[in-house]
Design a protein around this motif. Sequence first.
Motif, PDB file in Angstrom:
ATOM      1  N   ASP A   1      98.572  51.394  46.037  1.00 32.90           N
ATOM      2  CA  ASP A   1      98.875  50.435  44.970  1.00 32.90           C
ATOM      3  C   ASP A   1      97.731  50.379  43.954  1.00 32.90           C
ATOM      4  OD1 ASP A   1     101.344  49.760  46.003  1.00 32.90           O
ATOM      5  OD2 ASP A   1     100.578  48.073  47.172  1.00 32.90           O
ATOM      6  N   ALA A   2      96.497  50.353  44.459  1.00 31.47           N
ATOM      7  CA  ALA A   2      95.340  50.302  43.563  1.00 31.47           C
ATOM      8  C   ALA A   2      95.286  51.554  42.692  1.00 31.47           C
ATOM      9  CB  ALA A   2      94.047  50.146  44.368  1.00 31.47           C
ATOM     10  N   GLU A   3      95.487  52.721  43.290  1.00 28.16           N
ATOM     11  CA  GLU A   3      95.429  53.973  42.517  1.00 28.16           C
ATOM     12  C   GLU A   3      96.511  54.007  41.440  1.00 28.16           C
ATOM     13  OE1 GLU A   3      93.537  56.734  42.241  1.00 28.16           O
ATOM     14  OE2 GLU A   3      91.995  55.858  43.532  1.00 28.16           O
TER      15      GLU A   3
ATOM     16  N   LEU B   1      95.969  49.105  54.771  1.00 29.40           N
ATOM     17  CA  LEU B   1      94.884  49.457  53.846  1.00 29.40           C
ATOM     18  C   LEU B   1      95.249  50.707  53.046  1.00 29.40           C
ATOM     19  CD1 LEU B   1      92.128  49.063  52.629  1.00 29.40           C
ATOM     20  CD2 LEU B   1      91.076  50.003  54.695  1.00 29.40           C
TER      21      LEU B   1
ATOM     22  N   TYR C   1      88.183  57.933  49.936  1.00 25.13           N
ATOM     23  CA  TYR C   1      88.311  56.701  50.720  1.00 25.13           C
ATOM     24  C   TYR C   1      88.140  56.989  52.206  1.00 25.13           C
ATOM     25  CZ  TYR C   1      90.423  54.733  46.487  1.00 25.13           C
ATOM     26  OH  TYR C   1      90.652  54.304  45.207  1.00 25.13           O
ATOM     27  N   THR C   2      87.603  56.005  52.919  1.00 23.40           N
ATOM     28  CA  THR C   2      87.502  56.066  54.375  1.00 23.40           C
ATOM     29  C   THR C   2      88.208  54.859  54.969  1.00 23.40           C
ATOM     30  OG1 THR C   2      85.412  57.255  54.376  1.00 23.40           O
ATOM     31  CG2 THR C   2      85.942  55.999  56.361  1.00 23.40           C
ATOM     32  N   VAL C   3      89.176  55.115  55.830  1.00 21.74           N
ATOM     33  CA  VAL C   3      89.892  54.028  56.492  1.00 21.74           C
ATOM     34  C   VAL C   3      89.550  54.080  57.974  1.00 21.74           C
ATOM     35  CG1 VAL C   3      92.188  53.197  57.160  1.00 21.74           C
ATOM     36  CG2 VAL C   3      91.757  53.953  54.808  1.00 21.74           C
TER      37      VAL C   3
ATOM     38  N   ALA D   1      97.509  51.520  39.881  1.00 17.37           N
ATOM     39  CA  ALA D   1      97.127  50.550  38.849  1.00 17.37           C
ATOM     40  C   ALA D   1      95.931  51.036  38.040  1.00 17.37           C
ATOM     41  CB  ALA D   1      96.816  49.195  39.490  1.00 17.37           C
TER      42      ALA D   1
ATOM     43  N   SER E   1      97.468  49.631  50.361  1.00 13.00           N
ATOM     44  CA  SER E   1      96.702  48.986  49.280  1.00 13.00           C
ATOM     45  C   SER E   1      96.008  50.019  48.395  1.00 13.00           C
ATOM     46  CB  SER E   1      95.646  48.039  49.856  1.00 13.00           C
ATOM     47  OG  SER E   1      96.256  46.939  50.492  1.00 13.00           O
ATOM     48  N   ILE E   2      95.482  51.072  49.023  1.00 12.62           N
ATOM     49  CA  ILE E   2      94.809  52.127  48.259  1.00 12.62           C
ATOM     50  C   ILE E   2      95.805  52.782  47.299  1.00 12.62           C
ATOM     51  CG2 ILE E   2      93.753  54.430  48.455  1.00 12.62           C
ATOM     52  CD1 ILE E   2      92.418  53.404  51.089  1.00 12.62           C
TER      53      ILE E   2
END
Lengths: 200, 200
Positions: free
Chosen positions: A185-187, A179, A166-168, A189, A182-183
């Motif tokens: 939480d997504a991971e 962000l 990922y790049t933030v 899931a 969110s990354i």
Amino acid sequence: METKNSGLLIIFSGPSGAGKGTVLQRLFELRSDCVCSVSCTTRAPRPGEVDGVNYHFISTETFDNWVERDKFIEWDRHFSASYGTPKEFVEEQLHSGKHVFLEIDVNGGQNVMRKIPGCLSIFLMPPSWEILEDRLKGRGTETAEQLEKRFSRARFELDNRQHYAYTVINDDVDRAAQLISSIIDAEMARTQRVPSFQYN
Amino acid sequence: METKNSGLLIIFSGPSGAGKGTVLQRLFELRSDCVCSVSCTTRAPRPGEVDGVNYHFISTETFDNWVERDKFIEWDRHFSASYGTPKEFVEEQLHSGKHVFLEIDVNGGQNVMRKIPGCLSIFLMPPSWEILEDRLKGRGTETAEQLEKRFSRARFELDNRQHYAYTVINDDVDRAAQLISSIIDAEMARTQRVPSFQYN
């Protein structure tokens, strides 16, 4: 290294001046399930530095012994001192469900990626080269040579961004911290991390 | 199908009763950059259904012609009618930067995954089998046989969860919609989707 209910090991890199420290600080305010790994070093504490908070200050003998016993996730020897990320602390935190950030350079980051394939990697990028340059110029007390060394190092870090999942972009500290949250939480899931229930 | 500045194509599946419609509705309230693909069907509109909103109602001749000309991302023939996802609408929306949800069953979903490797897939799961059973029992007017058919279909959908990249548990509509929003933000922060700047 990953177990059931385990937190994520997150490699966090980016050029000096991208704002890694500030963004992590904001993230840790947002969520209490994230921590930063504390590195070991053989150098002496600087004024104000606290053992176990800024670094674990250990002797060269202990460091060498730990290297021999494979007790570091990654380690590096510099001219004057050695630095390493102790496995034990990281594993304890992961098992307790915490997400552990390793703030390391792109060389260290890629070493950890090779050793621990399940880890997550996030690269923090400044919004533009001009903004990064301004930040690296700092107090304006550096020689042209010192500055060029800094710029060159920043370019090297940026060149290695493609190895990160990922790049933030850090155009705003709150947005960047959100962000990253969110990354995470997504991971968490990802289907293989979500347990099923009985239904047969 | 993906282009620069393109939105994501998101396969959205889950057993009937998981709450797919409600969660998507909440998500669309949260963010205006998400839309649902509208399917084509050859069946007649039911009372209250609006052409272009619930479905694109097209003739069997048109449907067969579009199948022949490969104008569907995926399509399926049922006993009484045919259903298909029109490529053109989806591509237009993606190019304009919208994230397009395809709400389809696990068979359709896996067909799209095979055809479009870059697509995202999210499985919506109820919090427990008991809760799903209660929802599927519905108005209590169904025969035991009809119910068993529903349960069996739900088990089949759940059995195919592992083909989906993400699993979102719908224990709370707001939380589920928020998590899907986080997944979208995280996916858009994947390094290959984040453009670099000039720095040499």
